[in-house]
Scaffold this active site. Structure first.
Site, PDB file in Angstrom:
ATOM      1  N   SER A 150      51.953  47.888  71.418  1.00  4.96           N
ATOM      2  CA  SER A 150      51.782  47.154  70.177  1.00  4.96           C
ATOM      3  C   SER A 150      50.990  45.867  70.369  1.00  4.96           C
ATOM      4  CB  SER A 150      53.154  46.798  69.575  1.00  4.96           C
ATOM      5  OG  SER A 150      53.900  46.009  70.490  1.00  4.96           O
ATOM      6  N   HIS A 171      48.952  53.656  67.992  1.00  3.58           N
ATOM      7  CA  HIS A 171      50.056  52.736  67.706  1.00  3.58           C
ATOM      8  C   HIS A 171      50.834  53.198  66.487  1.00  3.58           C
ATOM      9  CE1 HIS A 171      51.626  48.568  66.409  1.00  3.58           C
ATOM     10  NE2 HIS A 171      52.478  49.151  67.227  1.00  3.58           N
ATOM     11  N   GLU A 183      47.799  53.483  63.726  1.00  2.00           N
ATOM     12  CA  GLU A 183      46.594  52.766  64.138  1.00  2.00           C
ATOM     13  C   GLU A 183      45.970  53.509  65.318  1.00  2.00           C
ATOM     14  OE1 GLU A 183      47.347  48.100  63.013  1.00  2.00           O
ATOM     15  OE2 GLU A 183      48.181  48.799  64.906  1.00  2.00           O
ATOM     16  N   ASN A 221      49.816  44.000  63.521  1.00  2.00           N
ATOM     17  CA  ASN A 221      50.472  42.904  64.240  1.00  2.00           C
ATOM     18  C   ASN A 221      49.622  41.643  64.288  1.00  2.00           C
ATOM     19  OD1 ASN A 221      52.908  44.143  64.720  1.00  2.00           O
ATOM     20  ND2 ASN A 221      52.300  44.990  66.693  1.00  2.00           N
TER      21      ASN A 221
END
Length: 317
Positions: A150, A171, A183, A221
Site C-alpha cells: 500500500s 493494490h 489500483e 493513499n
C-alpha cells in the site's frame, strides 16, 4: 449481397454465439498469492470466485487453516444474500469456490505452475525483495510478479528482479470481497503487454481498475493519508475537536466516515507505517512529517477498532 432470409439466419447466429472480449494470450487463470492474512485471503476468495485456480501460500499450517475458515465464513455470508430464496444452493456454492483454492506451504511448487504471483506479506522492503529474489530463480520466465503493497514503491521492490518488464503492483482494498477498486501500478520497465494483462485480469475478477504510476501511495493513499494527517494537525493546534472534524466531514463533505473514524478502522499502525515511510523517503517535505499524537497512540498500542481504542474508545463484544 445476402438475401433477407440469409441475413436473418446470420443475425440469429451472432446473437446466440458467445464471444469473449479477452484475447487468449491475455487470459490469466492460474494465480499464486503469497501471504494468507486478511488481504491475501480476500484476494484468494475473489480470484477463486471468478474461476481462477489459486494457490494460497503461507509458512504455517495453522495460519492456513485459520485463513480457510475465514474465507469459508465470508463465502457463507455472500451465499446467504445471494441464495436467500433457495438456501440449499449455499453449500454447493461455497464448496465450489473453496475447491479452487489450494492452501499450501509449498511456495516453489505453487509458483512454478502460475501465470501471476501476488505478494501480500509484511510491509517490509527487505523481506519483499528477498522473496522476489528467490522467486526469480524458480518461476517460469512468462510469470508476472506483483505486490499488494500500500505504500512501498514497486520500483524498489523490483530493484533486483530479472523480469522488470513483467513486474507491477496490484493494490487491493480491505475488505477485498466488498471493495470494488483495484489500483494497477506500473513501473518504468513494465511492458504494455504485462500491464494490459493485469488490467484485464483485474476486470475479470469483478474489480474496477485504475491505472497508477509508481508514486507514493499511488492514488487513494496519496490523497487519503495526508487528509488524515492534516485533520490530526488541526486537532493538535486546537482548531477543532476529533468529533467535530469527523462530523463536519460527514455532514459537510458527504464522507461516509470522518478521517479519525476511518483511521481507527484502517488501523493507526497502518497509517503510521505509511506516513513514517514517506517521511524517511522525503525528510525535507513537511507534509510527510509524522504527528506526535499518532506516534504516541501507536506506542501505547492504541491502534483503533482492532485494539479497542485509538482516537476513540470501542467496547469489546
Amino acid at each position: 449481397m445476402l438475401s433477407r432470409s440469409s441475413t436473418k439466419v446470420l443475425k440469429s447466429f451472432l446473437q446466440q454465439r458467445p464471444f469473449s472480449t479477452s484475447k487468449p494470450w491475455m487470459t490469466i487463470t492460474k494465480v499464486t498469492i503469497i501471504g494468507s492474512g486478511l488481504m491475501g485471503s480476500g484476494i484468494a476468495q475473489v480470484s477463486a470466485g471468478a474461476g481462477n485456480n489459486v494457490n494460497l501460500v503461507d509458512l504455517s499450517e495453522s495460519v492456513l487453516s485459520n485463513s480457510k475458515a475465514n474465507i469459508e465464513k465470508s463465502l457463507y455470508r455472500v451465499a446467504k444474500k445471494t441464495f436467500k430464496d433457495d438456501p440449499s444452493k449455499s453449500e454447493p456454492y461455497v464448496n465450489s469456490i473453496l475447491s479452487k483454492i489450494n492452501f499450501t506451504q509449498d511456495l516453489n511448487g505453487s509458483v512454478q505452475n502460475s501465470e501471476l504471483v501476488i505478494e501480500a506479506i509484511v510491509e517490509r522492503l527487505d523481506v519483499k525483495m528477498k522473496l522476489f529474489d528467490g522467486l526469480d530463480k524458480i518461476a517460469p520466465p512468462e510469470t508476472i510478479f506483483t505486490s499488494n503493497t500500500s505504500s512501498i514503491p514497486i520500483t524498489e521492490i523490483a530493484a533486483n528482479s530479472n523480469r522488470k518488464d513483467k513486474f507491477g503492483g496490484l493494490h487491493f482494498f480491505n475488505p477485498v470481497p466488498m471493495m470494488k477498486l483495484l489500483e494497477v501500478i506500473r513501473i518504468k520497465e513494465t511492458s504494455d503487454t504485462t500491464f494490459d494483462k493485469l488490467i484485464e485480469w483485474g476486470k475479470s475478477i469483478g474489480k474496477a481498475t485504475v491505472n497508477c504510476k509508481d508514486t507514493p501511495g499511488f492514488i487513494v493513499n496519496r490523497l487519503l493519508v495526508p487528509n488524515m494527517i492534516d485533520a490530526l494537525r488541526m486537532v493538535e493546534r486546537g482548531d477543532a475537536t476529533l468529533r467535530d472534524v469527523d462530523t463536519a466531514m460527514k455532514l459537510g463533505a458527504g464522507y461516509p466516515m470522518g478521517p479519525f473514524e476511518l483511521a481507527d478502522y484502517v488501523g493507526l499502525d497502518v497509517v503510521y507505517f505509511i506516513i513514517d515511510g514517506w517521511e524517511k523517503r522525503f525528510p525535507n517535505d513537511p507534509q510527510f512529517k509524522t504527528p506526535e499524537t499518532l506516534k504516541r497512540l501507536v506506542k501505547e498500542g492504541k491502534l483503533g477498532t482492532k485494539s479497542g481504542s485509538g482516537f476513540y474508545e470501542y467496547s469489546k463484544k
